[in-house]
Design a protein around this motif. Structure first.
Motif, PDB file in Angstrom:
ATOM      1  N   CYS A 229       0.859  -1.193   0.000  1.00  0.00           N
ATOM      2  CA  CYS A 229       0.000   0.000   0.000  1.00  0.00           C
ATOM      3  C   CYS A 229       0.889   1.236   0.000  1.00  0.00           C
ATOM      4  O   CYS A 229       1.491   1.581   1.027  1.00  0.00           O
ATOM      5  CB  CYS A 229      -0.923  -0.010   1.212  1.00  0.00           C
ATOM      6  N   CYS A 233      -2.895   4.962  -2.065  1.00  0.00           N
ATOM      7  CA  CYS A 233      -3.463   3.941  -1.179  1.00  0.00           C
ATOM      8  C   CYS A 233      -3.378   4.375   0.276  1.00  0.00           C
ATOM      9  O   CYS A 233      -4.324   4.165   1.051  1.00  0.00           O
ATOM     10  CB  CYS A 233      -2.728   2.617  -1.375  1.00  0.00           C
ATOM     11  N   LYS A 236      -6.179   6.541   1.812  1.00  0.00           N
ATOM     12  CA  LYS A 236      -7.388   5.839   2.257  1.00  0.00           C
ATOM     13  C   LYS A 236      -7.096   4.870   3.396  1.00  0.00           C
ATOM     14  O   LYS A 236      -7.971   4.596   4.220  1.00  0.00           O
ATOM     15  CB  LYS A 236      -8.010   5.070   1.090  1.00  0.00           C
ATOM     16  N   TRP A 237      -5.871   4.368   3.430  1.00  0.00           N
ATOM     17  CA  TRP A 237      -5.508   3.350   4.424  1.00  0.00           C
ATOM     18  C   TRP A 237      -4.232   3.798   5.134  1.00  0.00           C
ATOM     19  O   TRP A 237      -3.139   3.285   4.845  1.00  0.00           O
ATOM     20  CB  TRP A 237      -5.298   1.996   3.755  1.00  0.00           C
ATOM     21  N   TRP A 296      -9.042  -6.204   2.023  1.00  0.00           N
ATOM     22  CA  TRP A 296      -8.843  -5.521   3.307  1.00  0.00           C
ATOM     23  C   TRP A 296      -9.739  -6.151   4.364  1.00  0.00           C
ATOM     24  O   TRP A 296     -10.952  -6.281   4.160  1.00  0.00           O
ATOM     25  CB  TRP A 296      -9.155  -4.040   3.186  1.00  0.00           C
TER      26      TRP A 296
END
Length: 311
Positions: A229, A233, A236-237, A296
């Protein structure tokens, strides 16, 4: 429960060196700092752009119009805040730091009162757990009577829809749920990483703000942690920053280590798997990231993904 959740950590540089020289799965994890990645959006005094940080919805629809009487006041147990005052519909009552209790005075008018409807004093009664002597009223600028609890004018929050919602908690740094004594409800101090029992997912890991922690199935753990990630990415995470093991509760120690990401930042792992939070989780207890993209998943205390096959 650990006796010292906020144990001072070694310098981050030392943690990074140890992480690079520690084999994945080693029983003794390297010390690290106890700060997690992921900022909470700020909100104005009236809460137009934010929804607070604590929510423990009980599920039932309970939206109230600004003119609704409070009815019988009760004490409700909020998972994040403890005991808070609710009206007859189960809606949380709040206080405003810019008001005063001695003497009682309300400063929330106009647009503010649309977002934070004052609770009418008419028909408000003390239910179980409420000390009737702490209930009172204050005359507002428009001549109406507003309920007070412990001298503090009481409000509802327009974004609380369900019984048990507490989305107004902490908005603007000035709005707080009311305790039965009229004080500000405060979230209990929690470890940097701990567990909670989710009604659908079972026991899962949460960070110091109560946010659900996730694993990405495209990551790797052996022979060393690797995060897939990167870039957009991470928006968002957000990667969970290192958390000293002494600042955890209920987490398995084996494989608890940090590693250095390609961007140079250190990231925490559980069972050597990199862990993250989800920007789409707005309040503690949310699990909106569960199963996203089929890659996820929420994390168990031993690092296993909830509901995923394979790794």
């Amino acid at each position: 429960m650990k006796t010292s959740w906020r144990t001072a950590s070694l310098a981050a540089s030392a943690a990074a060196v140890l992480a690079l020289t520690t084999a994945c799965g080693q029983d003794t994890p390297p010390p690290a700092s106890s700060q997690n990645v992921g900022a909470t959006a700020e909100a104005g005094d009236y809460g137009e752009i934010g929804s607070g940080t604590a929510g423990a919805g009980a599920g039932g629809q309970a939206s109230a119009a600004p003119s609704d009487a409070a009815g019988e006041l009760n004490v409700s147990a909020n998972a994040e805040l403890g005991k808070v005052v609710t009206d007859s519909l189960g809606l949380t009552l709040y206080r405003f730091d810019k008001d005063t209790a001695e003497p009682p005075a309300s400063t929330c008018d106009g647009d503010c009162a649309e977002t934070w409807p004052p609770v009418p004093a008419d028909d408000a009664t003390a239910g179980e757990g409420i000390d009737e002597s702490l209930l009172g009223e204050v005359t507002r600028s428009d001549g109406s009577k507003q309920l007070t609890v412990g001298g503090w004018p009481a409000y509802r929050y327009a974004k609380d829809v369900n019984a048990g919602d507490a989305k107004g908690q902490g908005v603007g740094g000035t709005w707080y749920a009311l305790t039965p004594e009229g004080k500000k409800a405060q979230a209990a101090d929690r470890p940097g990483l701990s567990t909670r029992q989710d009604p659908d997912l079972g026991e899962i890991v949460v960070d110091g703000d109560g946010r659900t922690v996730y694993r990405f199935m495209k990551d790797e753990a052996w022979p060393k942690p690797v995060s897939a990630c990167t870039g957009a990415c991470l928006e968002k995470w957000p990667a969970v920053s290192p958390v000293d093991f002494e600042d955890t509760d209920g987490i398995r120690k084996k494989g608890y280590m940090t590693f250095t990401r390609p961007d140079g930042a250190d990231q925490q792992t559980i069972d050597c798997w990199p862990i993250y939070t989800f920007a789409g989780d707005k309040t503690p207890g949310d699990t909106n990231g569960q199963g996203v993209g089929g890659t996820w998943y929420a994390v168990r205390p031993d690092g296993k993904p909830v509901g995923a096959s394979g790794k």
